[in-house]
Design a protein around this motif. Structure first.
Motif, PDB file in Angstrom:
ATOM      1  N   GLU A  63     -26.362 -24.922 -39.024  1.00 32.14           N
ATOM      2  CA  GLU A  63     -27.339 -24.167 -38.249  1.00 32.14           C
ATOM      3  C   GLU A  63     -27.625 -24.869 -36.931  1.00 32.14           C
ATOM      4  OE1 GLU A  63     -30.807 -23.487 -40.580  1.00 32.14           O
ATOM      5  OE2 GLU A  63     -29.710 -22.563 -42.241  1.00 32.14           O
ATOM      6  N   GLU A  64     -27.737 -26.211 -36.972  1.00 35.71           N
ATOM      7  CA  GLU A  64     -28.038 -26.948 -35.750  1.00 35.71           C
ATOM      8  C   GLU A  64     -26.907 -26.798 -34.737  1.00 35.71           C
ATOM      9  OE1 GLU A  64     -30.988 -28.383 -35.470  1.00 35.71           O
ATOM     10  OE2 GLU A  64     -31.461 -27.735 -37.507  1.00 35.71           O
ATOM     11  N   ALA A  65     -25.665 -26.871 -35.215  1.00 38.13           N
ATOM     12  CA  ALA A  65     -24.525 -26.770 -34.309  1.00 38.13           C
ATOM     13  C   ALA A  65     -24.447 -25.396 -33.667  1.00 38.13           C
ATOM     14  CB  ALA A  65     -23.234 -27.083 -35.072  1.00 38.13           C
ATOM     15  N   VAL A  66     -24.509 -24.370 -34.487  1.00 41.96           N
ATOM     16  CA  VAL A  66     -24.343 -23.010 -33.968  1.00 41.96           C
ATOM     17  C   VAL A  66     -25.571 -22.562 -33.190  1.00 41.96           C
ATOM     18  CG1 VAL A  66     -23.977 -20.603 -34.610  1.00 41.96           C
ATOM     19  CG2 VAL A  66     -22.725 -22.408 -35.801  1.00 41.96           C
ATOM     20  N   GLU A  67     -26.744 -22.847 -33.706  1.00 44.49           N
ATOM     21  CA  GLU A  67     -27.945 -22.343 -33.042  1.00 44.49           C
ATOM     22  C   GLU A  67     -28.215 -23.066 -31.732  1.00 44.49           C
ATOM     23  OE1 GLU A  67     -31.105 -22.375 -35.901  1.00 44.49           O
ATOM     24  OE2 GLU A  67     -30.043 -20.988 -37.248  1.00 44.49           O
ATOM     25  N   SER A  68     -27.859 -24.339 -31.653  1.00 44.49           N
ATOM     26  CA  SER A  68     -28.013 -25.040 -30.366  1.00 44.49           C
ATOM     27  C   SER A  68     -27.020 -24.483 -29.353  1.00 44.49           C
ATOM     28  CB  SER A  68     -27.822 -26.544 -30.556  1.00 44.49           C
ATOM     29  OG  SER A  68     -26.530 -26.827 -31.087  1.00 44.49           O
ATOM     30  N   ALA A  69     -25.772 -24.239 -29.796  1.00 36.56           N
ATOM     31  CA  ALA A  69     -24.784 -23.642 -28.894  1.00 36.56           C
ATOM     32  C   ALA A  69     -25.199 -22.240 -28.481  1.00 36.56           C
ATOM     33  CB  ALA A  69     -23.416 -23.617 -29.579  1.00 36.56           C
ATOM     34  N   CYS A  70     -25.803 -21.514 -29.393  1.00 38.24           N
ATOM     35  CA  CYS A  70     -26.257 -20.151 -29.075  1.00 38.24           C
ATOM     36  C   CYS A  70     -27.400 -20.171 -28.066  1.00 38.24           C
ATOM     37  CB  CYS A  70     -26.686 -19.434 -30.349  1.00 38.24           C
ATOM     38  SG  CYS A  70     -25.306 -18.856 -31.353  1.00 38.24           S
ATOM     39  N   ALA A  79     -18.669 -11.951 -18.975  1.00 36.68           N
ATOM     40  CA  ALA A  79     -18.756 -13.402 -19.144  1.00 36.68           C
ATOM     41  C   ALA A  79     -17.414 -14.083 -18.931  1.00 36.68           C
ATOM     42  CB  ALA A  79     -19.294 -13.726 -20.538  1.00 36.68           C
ATOM     43  N   ALA A  80     -16.320 -13.361 -19.208  1.00 41.63           N
ATOM     44  CA  ALA A  80     -14.987 -13.960 -19.088  1.00 41.63           C
ATOM     45  C   ALA A  80     -14.616 -14.262 -17.645  1.00 41.63           C
ATOM     46  CB  ALA A  80     -13.944 -13.033 -19.708  1.00 41.63           C
ATOM     47  N   GLU A  81     -15.379 -13.759 -16.669  1.00 41.81           N
ATOM     48  CA  GLU A  81     -15.086 -14.014 -15.260  1.00 41.81           C
ATOM     49  C   GLU A  81     -15.752 -15.306 -14.765  1.00 41.81           C
ATOM     50  OE1 GLU A  81     -15.944 -10.642 -12.818  1.00 41.81           O
ATOM     51  OE2 GLU A  81     -14.987  -9.222 -14.200  1.00 41.81           O
ATOM     52  N   TYR A  82     -16.397 -16.021 -15.691  1.00 39.28           N
ATOM     53  CA  TYR A  82     -17.110 -17.236 -15.301  1.00 39.28           C
ATOM     54  C   TYR A  82     -16.644 -18.413 -16.153  1.00 39.28           C
ATOM     55  CZ  TYR A  82     -20.300 -14.093 -12.878  1.00 39.28           C
ATOM     56  OH  TYR A  82     -20.834 -13.153 -12.028  1.00 39.28           O
ATOM     57  N   LYS A  83     -16.805 -19.594 -15.560  1.00 37.55           N
ATOM     58  CA  LYS A  83     -16.614 -20.808 -16.337  1.00 37.55           C
ATOM     59  C   LYS A  83     -17.945 -21.536 -16.424  1.00 37.55           C
ATOM     60  CE  LYS A  83     -14.801 -23.482 -12.391  1.00 37.55           C
ATOM     61  NZ  LYS A  83     -13.650 -24.293 -11.923  1.00 37.55           N
ATOM     62  N   LEU A 123     -17.734 -19.197 -28.573  1.00 37.27           N
ATOM     63  CA  LEU A 123     -19.145 -18.824 -28.652  1.00 37.27           C
ATOM     64  C   LEU A 123     -19.697 -18.435 -27.284  1.00 37.27           C
ATOM     65  CD1 LEU A 123     -20.714 -21.404 -31.126  1.00 37.27           C
ATOM     66  CD2 LEU A 123     -21.050 -18.945 -31.208  1.00 37.27           C
ATOM     67  N   MET A 124     -19.327 -19.193 -26.256  1.00 39.44           N
ATOM     68  CA  MET A 124     -19.846 -18.916 -24.923  1.00 39.44           C
ATOM     69  C   MET A 124     -19.243 -17.643 -24.343  1.00 39.44           C
ATOM     70  SD  MET A 124     -21.906 -21.424 -24.674  1.00 39.44           S
ATOM     71  CE  MET A 124     -22.470 -21.256 -23.011  1.00 39.44           C
ATOM     72  N   MET A 125     -18.029 -17.267 -24.799  1.00 38.73           N
ATOM     73  CA  MET A 125     -17.313 -16.081 -24.324  1.00 38.73           C
ATOM     74  C   MET A 125     -16.962 -16.183 -22.844  1.00 38.73           C
ATOM     75  SD  MET A 125     -19.442 -13.131 -26.388  1.00 38.73           S
ATOM     76  CE  MET A 125     -18.329 -11.807 -25.961  1.00 38.73           C
TER      77      MET A 125
END
Length: 943
Positions: free
Chosen positions: A807-814, A829-833, A864-866
């Motif tokens: 949960e910590e890994a995914v929710e922090s990344a989210c 989102a795919a047009e950005y880095k 996750l970031m897409m």
């Protein structure tokens, strides 16, 4: 699991509807409609992918692994009920033989318990409500009914021949007088409803003083007439008056009327209000206590020579009237109790048709008491100059729940059970019964407290006869173990009609017959009463639960049964074996119209379930929704209160199921090339986001299971809706599409995702299977690797799915993902880095699990970031372009139950990508628009 049984008996039309509503799962087969419409559907659902054909990507179209399934996105019009019927034809009735006889809520509970491995013991019965059947038959026959015998009425009204089982409770019956409504039979309290808009002709009546008590004699001088002032809402009961009751502890007054000069006696607290109603003023001459009226008498207002004693009674109140109550023992519960205590006559002047008998006198004879009879009584009081005022009164009054007519209470000889002693034990045993909702327990106890006895006899012919013989000339009756055993044997052999078809001498055993006059001079005749249907249904536990210690796991019915079946079952079980017949009682509310109006057959606004399922004559106005839509509506409603039904709520339920179908179609389409036995990835080797979904899935499964155990199906529906809408469609599916569609078919990254999807599909389908059995079976017909739902059990999860650290890994990344997406509203989102900067510490180490390299376009973090690519740094880069977006945030790490707590800062830097769009995956990861990105180049190599 054992069920309480309330006997019911649908006819042929109802059975057809029941099969649609409650059809049971089948052994696997693929119905013809699937074969006829089978085709390849390469279309993504639930937030479809951006993959669309164009000039650049056309040649790579066949290399993209889009979803493949024949599962339809929607079933329109007749497709829904027709599909359900096809599913039922494929062995739908083979799961449990009692399927056709259930209601939706019971079916949902049964399916859940059956899937969890419980043995379901459900025994269908027949409808015991003989009165509406008999009333219907008699109304259709009209005048012809008067010439029918009892057996002819039974034959015309019977759906099935009744059976009489051994009923030891018959030994508890006593003969006494009880109160009887006027529909030619006694009615149970549960068969009454109270109309708050009933209009009565209330009257104020003078009861002239006949013999004053010593105290009262000292307060009046005898020069003026003195009368007791009485108020009643039932003028027709005045001829049956036997006494006037007062409250001993209350104060009473002798008053002088300013208009007539007459002296009246009434409660001191009512002097002002009564004078105002009579449009006069009262002068108080003296006051005294109610006990001072003891031993006094007054004259009957219609029969001057008849004395009506003044009697103390605790039921007298000061809420309405004059504080003095007219008492007619034949027509009121409290009146009856007073008469029993003081040995008053209980003469009844009204017959079972609700009209005055000849004993009432020539002026009243043959007149209906609630109609012309009331007119005549009021005129008689006017003639006797004992009527002071008549006025209309709107108040609550008991009505028969079937005919919707006001009842008339009259005394008659009935059979009853004195439940005073049983109630004490019953209330103690109820404390160990689980009630859902909990408030239903108090409601049931309150109803029992208001019930001094149980009248179990009814004056009808359609039903189970009470096996009692009455003496031809004496007030005696005959019933014992010998007579009962003999009748039981006759009923077992020939049916209960023998009570009306056999001669009386054959209904008695020989040894008893010889003692009561023999066959030629039999002194007894069979009684004509039948058992109260609430007694019939109330002892159903004795058949379903024959063992002395057996109890039903669940009794489930509407809230009206708190005074009916729930109560009659409890009382008979407590009396017979000192046990409650059930462990849990679930009480649901009633169905209302869409605007909240009450629905009833008499109002003609009842919605027919068959019309909901199959549609009406004009299917544009009444479209076919199918059984599962109706079942979903029932499940999602808060069934513990009243629920509304109509076009809008049914359409909303249909839309909910359409959204669910979209989710299921995405799941099915993306496991079409997956075999769990050979292609699954071990949990610990799966992508973190996939492991996280299994972690959430186990929590969902546990909550769903517990809610089913609590019979809270509404929360089941809402929990499922939240999960497949938010966690799946809006979150997980949007993230994994690229991995599903664009990786190699057997790539472990893709198989990891499919491993999770298989488990998600299985848990979701089994979670709603008790509620939507047709949809569950339809889904399983489209799963390539398994063909059965209900036969393969309940939800199965693994303890290794539970990984709180994920949960910590995914929710922090989210949290970082949300910052990024929120900074580019409406853009791709795919047009950005993205550059993520995290200060060294625990949060950095956790995020580093998702991306080990510094920059990646294929890492779990970038998925996750897409974004086009994601860079993970421990410090800010030295140089950045001017068009960057900088976002700051903090995240609290909380592990080991709070033993590890650390708040870390992070920064998200967003900038346009410098890469070109890949013509295959459409991510901005290619060096030019005409060349594939490295990932796609590897995926299509060799093709």
């Amino acid at each position: 699991m054992r069920w309480g049984l309330r006997p019911r008996g649908p006819g042929a039309a109802a059975l057809a509807t029941a099969r649609s509503l409650w059809g049971t799962p089948r052994f696997p087969c693929r119905p013809g409609w699937l074969q006829a419409t089978k085709r390849l559907l390469v279309q993504s659902v639930s937030g479809a992918s951006n993959h669309q054909p164009n000039s650049n990507s056309g040649r790579y179209r066949d290399t993209v692994l889009l979803p493949q399934t024949t599962f339809p996105m929607k079933l329109l019009g007749r497709q829904q009920p027709d599909t359900e019927l096809e599913i039922q034809k494929c062995g739908f009735s083979e799961l449990y033989s009692w399927q056709r006889e259930r209601k939706i809520l019971k079916d949902i509970a049964n399916r859940f318990h059956m899937m969890t491995g419980s043995k379901i013991h459900f025994v269908p019965g027949w409808d015991c409500h003989g009165l509406p059947i008999e009333v219907k038959v008699l109304s259709e026959l009209g005048g012809e009914a008067q010439n029918l015998s009892a057996i002819e009425i039974r034959e015309k009204g019977s759906l099935e021949k009744s059976e009489l089982y051994q009923r030891n409770l018959l030994f508890w019956f006593g003969l006494d007088r009880v109160l009887l409504p006027w529909l030619q039979t006694a009615l149970a309290e549960a068969e009454l409803e109270y109309n708050p808009e009933h209009v009565s002709r209330s009257i104020y009546v003078k009861f002239p003083l006949l013999k004053p008590s010593p105290k009262l004699a000292s307060l009046i001088d005898g020069s003026s007439p003195v009368s007791f002032l009485v108020w009643t809402t039932q003028p027709w009961t005045i001829p049956a008056n036997q006494a006037v009751c007062y409250m001993p502890e209350s104060k009473y007054a002798v008053v002088k009327c300013s208009k007539s000069g007459d002296l009246y006696i009434l409660a001191a607290d009512k002097v002002a209000s009564v004078a105002s109603t009579l449009e006069t003023t009262f002068e108080t001459i003296s006051t005294f206590s109610g006990v001072d009226l003891e031993n006094g008498t007054c004259s009957h207002p219609l029969i001057p020579d008849k004395a009506s004693p003044l009697l103390p009674a605790n039921h007298v109140t000061m809420a309405k009237g004059t504080g003095l109550v007219h008492t007619a023992p034949a027509h009121g519960m409290e009146d009856y109790s007073v008469a029993s205590q003081h040995n008053l006559p209980m003469d009844c002047l009204v017959d079972e048709d609700g009209v005055f008998t000849d004993v009432a006198g020539p002026e009243l004879q043959n007149k209906a008491v609630l109609e012309e009879g009331t007119d005549v009584v009021i005129k008689m009081l006017q003639t006797a100059k004992n009527l002071l005022k008549e006025e209309k009164l709107v108040h609550s009054y008991p009505y028969d729940w079937r005919t919707k007519k006001p009842v008339v209470i009259r005394a008659s000889k009935q059979w009853f059970i004195n439940i005073s002693d049983i109630k004490t034990t019953a209330k103690e045993l109820l404390k160990k019964v689980k009630f859902i909702p909990g408030s239903a327990l108090n409601a049931m106890v309150e109803m029992m407290d208001r019930r001094p006895y149980w009248c179990i006899s009814r004056q009808r012919t359609w039903g189970v006869p009470i096996p009692v013989f009455h003496h031809k000339t004496k007030d005696e009756y005959l019933i014992n173990s010998q007579t009962i055993e003999h009748i039981v044997k006759l009923v077992e052999q020939h049916g209960s009609d023998i009570w009306w078809t056999l001669p009386p001498e054959q209904l008695l055993p020989k040894e008893v017959l010889s003692e009561v006059g023999g066959p030629d001079a039999l002194e007894y005749v069979p009684g004509q009463d039948i058992l109260d249907i609430w007694f019939d249904s109330g002892i159903s536990w004795s058949y379903v639960l024959p063992g002395p210690d057996q109890r039903a796991d669940l009794y489930l019915e509407g809230k009206d049964q708190l005074g009916g079946w729930f109560q009659s079952s409890l009382l008979t079980s407590v009396a017979a074996r000192k046990k409650a017949p059930y462990k849990t009682v679930v009480v649901h509310g009633f169905t209302l119209g869409e605007k909240g109006e009450k629905m009833s057959k008499s109002l003609g606004n009842v919605i027919n379930p068959d019309v909901v399922i199959n549609g009406g004559q004009d299917q544009n106005k009444e479209p076919p929704y199918g059984a599962d839509v109706l079942r979903w509506w029932v499940a999602e409603s808060n069934v513990f209160t009243e629920v509304t039904i109509g076009p809008s709520v049914l359409s909303a339920a249909r839309d909910d199921i359409s959204k669910l179908r979209n989710t299921l179609r995405f799941l099915l389409g993306n496991v079409a090339d997956f075999n769990p036995e050979t292609d699954s990835i071990p949990v610990n080797d799966m992508y973190v986001i996939d492991q996280y979904m299994l972690h959430l899935l186990q929590d969902l499964a546990n909550k769903i299971t517990e809610l089913y155990k609590q019979y809270d199906f509404g929360k089941v529906v809402r929990l499922l809706q939240t999960f497949y809408t938010r966690e799946l469609s809006n979150f997980y599916f949007s993230i994994i599409k690229d991995r599903l569609y664009c990786e190699k078919e057997n790539d472990p990254k893709r198989r990891s995702c499919q491993t999770a999807l298989v488990e998600i599909l299985d848990v979701i389908v089994r979670s709603f299977a008790p509620i939507l059995p047709h949809l569950a079976e339809e889904v399983f017909q489209h799963i390539p690797y398994i063909k059965e739902c209900f036969h393969t059990g309940w939800i199965s999860t693994s303890s290794i799915w539970k990984k709180p650290g994920l949960e910590e890994a995914v929710e922090s990344a989210c949290a970082m993902r949300d910052s990024f997406l929120g900074s580019i509203p409406g853009k791709n989102a795919a047009e950005y880095k993205v550059i993520i900067v995290i200060e060294p510490g625990l949060l950095f180490e956790i995020i580093e699990m998702l991306q080990s390299e510094e920059t990646s376009s294929t890492s779990q973090l970038n998925e996750l970031m897409m974004a086009s690519e994601t860079t993970l740094l421990a410090q800010e880069p030295r140089e950045m372009t001017a068009d960057v977006i900088e976002l700051k945030g903090k995240f609290l790490i909380n592990l080991e139950g709070g033993d590890i707590r650390e708040e870390s800062s992070y920064k998200v830097i967003v900038m346009p990508t410098t890469k070109e769009k890949c013509p295959r995956c459409w991510k901005y990861t290619a060096e030019s628009s005409d060349t594939l990105c490295p990932r796609c180049a590897e995926a299509v190599s060799g093709k």
